[in-house]
Design an enzyme around this catalytic site. Structure first.
Site, mmCIF file in Angstrom:
data_model
loop_
_atom_site.group_PDB
_atom_site.id
_atom_site.type_symbol
_atom_site.label_atom_id
_atom_site.label_comp_id
_atom_site.label_asym_id
_atom_site.label_seq_id
_atom_site.Cartn_x
_atom_site.Cartn_y
_atom_site.Cartn_z
ATOM 1 N N HIS A 1 0.815 -1.216 0.000
ATOM 2 C CA HIS A 1 0.000 0.000 0.000
ATOM 3 C C HIS A 1 0.850 1.268 0.000
ATOM 4 O O HIS A 1 0.296 2.370 -0.034
ATOM 5 C CB HIS A 1 -0.906 0.015 1.236
ATOM 6 C CG HIS A 1 -0.132 0.290 2.484
ATOM 7 N ND1 HIS A 1 0.859 -0.562 2.939
ATOM 8 C CD2 HIS A 1 -0.147 1.340 3.325
ATOM 9 C CE1 HIS A 1 1.396 -0.048 4.024
ATOM 10 N NE2 HIS A 1 0.812 1.104 4.280
ATOM 11 N N HIS B 1 1.901 6.974 -0.680
ATOM 12 C CA HIS B 1 1.050 6.195 0.218
ATOM 13 C C HIS B 1 -0.328 6.070 -0.419
ATOM 14 O O HIS B 1 -0.990 7.082 -0.648
ATOM 15 C CB HIS B 1 0.957 6.906 1.573
ATOM 16 C CG HIS B 1 0.570 5.999 2.697
ATOM 17 N ND1 HIS B 1 -0.706 5.531 2.859
ATOM 18 C CD2 HIS B 1 1.309 5.461 3.696
ATOM 19 C CE1 HIS B 1 -0.742 4.747 3.936
ATOM 20 N NE2 HIS B 1 0.475 4.679 4.463
#
Lengths: 156, 81
Positions: A57, A72
């Site tokens: 992620h 992110h």
């Protein structure tokens, strides 16, 4: 001026509007967020993929000159433990700007209750460097700059 | 890394005080037994960036892009390694 390409295709959102104090308070440095319209995250700069989290992620790329960019995908998405994320590169790889790093499923991630605002920050920007924001409100992954890094003074 | 991990464990109130700990890309996320046992000065000395984010018994500590490595090391120590 060094361009930091947008890792995402989507809408540009100021860090102040990101509901996570770590990003909104710039604890990880200046940057900007994108609300992704498509499920692909590309490398914003040419460099080494120094970190690609096991949950796929988030990742960080470090250029040869030491410039580091952290990408992110969504907020708190580490809790998905990789569900809805697929890595397209490996930690330690040398990557080109625009190279796909992670494929993700925006619908699935949002349906799981996560905010998909995706911060792009420069965590260890050396002194003497400053970032400049772009005026565009929509950006295309790997094509449009999201930020520029400028040298404002040569320290030492 | 082991030294850093030990310093974070101490700053979080010791191994008995850590119920669970995970590493995001830049932050440690821990669930604590007693959050009042956290020593913020020690966290800063260990390398914490900014301020801790507290939510009930939970705490998040920004440590830089190597958080997953530190978390792995902390969990190794917590499991008696």
């Amino acid at each position: 001026m060094v361009p930091i390409l947008s890792p995402f295709t989507g809408r540009v959102v100021p860090l102040d509007e990101v509901p996570d104090p770590v990003f909104a308070e710039r604890m990880l440095g200046e940057g900007v967020a994108v609300d992704p319209g498509e499920g692909i995250a590309v490398a914003p700069i040419r460099g080494r993929l120094v970190v690609l989290h096991s949950a796929n992620h988030a990742f960080a790329i470090e250029a040869e000159n030491g410039l580091k960019v952290l990408v992110h995908i969504g907020l708190d998405t580490v809790h998905l433990r990789g569900e809805g994320f697929e890595r397209l590169a490996h930690e330690g790889d040398w990557v080109e700007a625009g190279q796909p790093i992670v494929r993700f499923e925006p619908g699935r991630i949002r349906a799981a209750g996560y905010c998909l605002l995706s911060p792009v920050v420069l965590p260890d920007l050396p002194e003497g460097y400053r970032i400049q924001h772009v005026t565009a409100s929509e950006v295309v992954a790997g094509r449009d700059p999201l930020l520029y890094v400028m040298v404002v003074s040569h320290a030492g | 890394m082991r030294d850093k991990a030990l310093r974070y464990i101490e700053a979080l109130g010791g191994r008995e005080n850590i119920r669970e700990l995970d590493g995001c890309i830049t932050r440690l996320r821990a669930t604590l037994v007693d959050p009042s046992k956290v020593d913020e000065a020690k966290l800063r000395a260990a390398g914490m960036i900014g301020r801790p984010i507290r939510m009930g018994n939970g705490i998040q500590i920004v440590v830089g892009t190597h958080a997953e490595l530190i978390a792995t090391e902390i969990n190794k120590i917590l499991r008696g390694g």
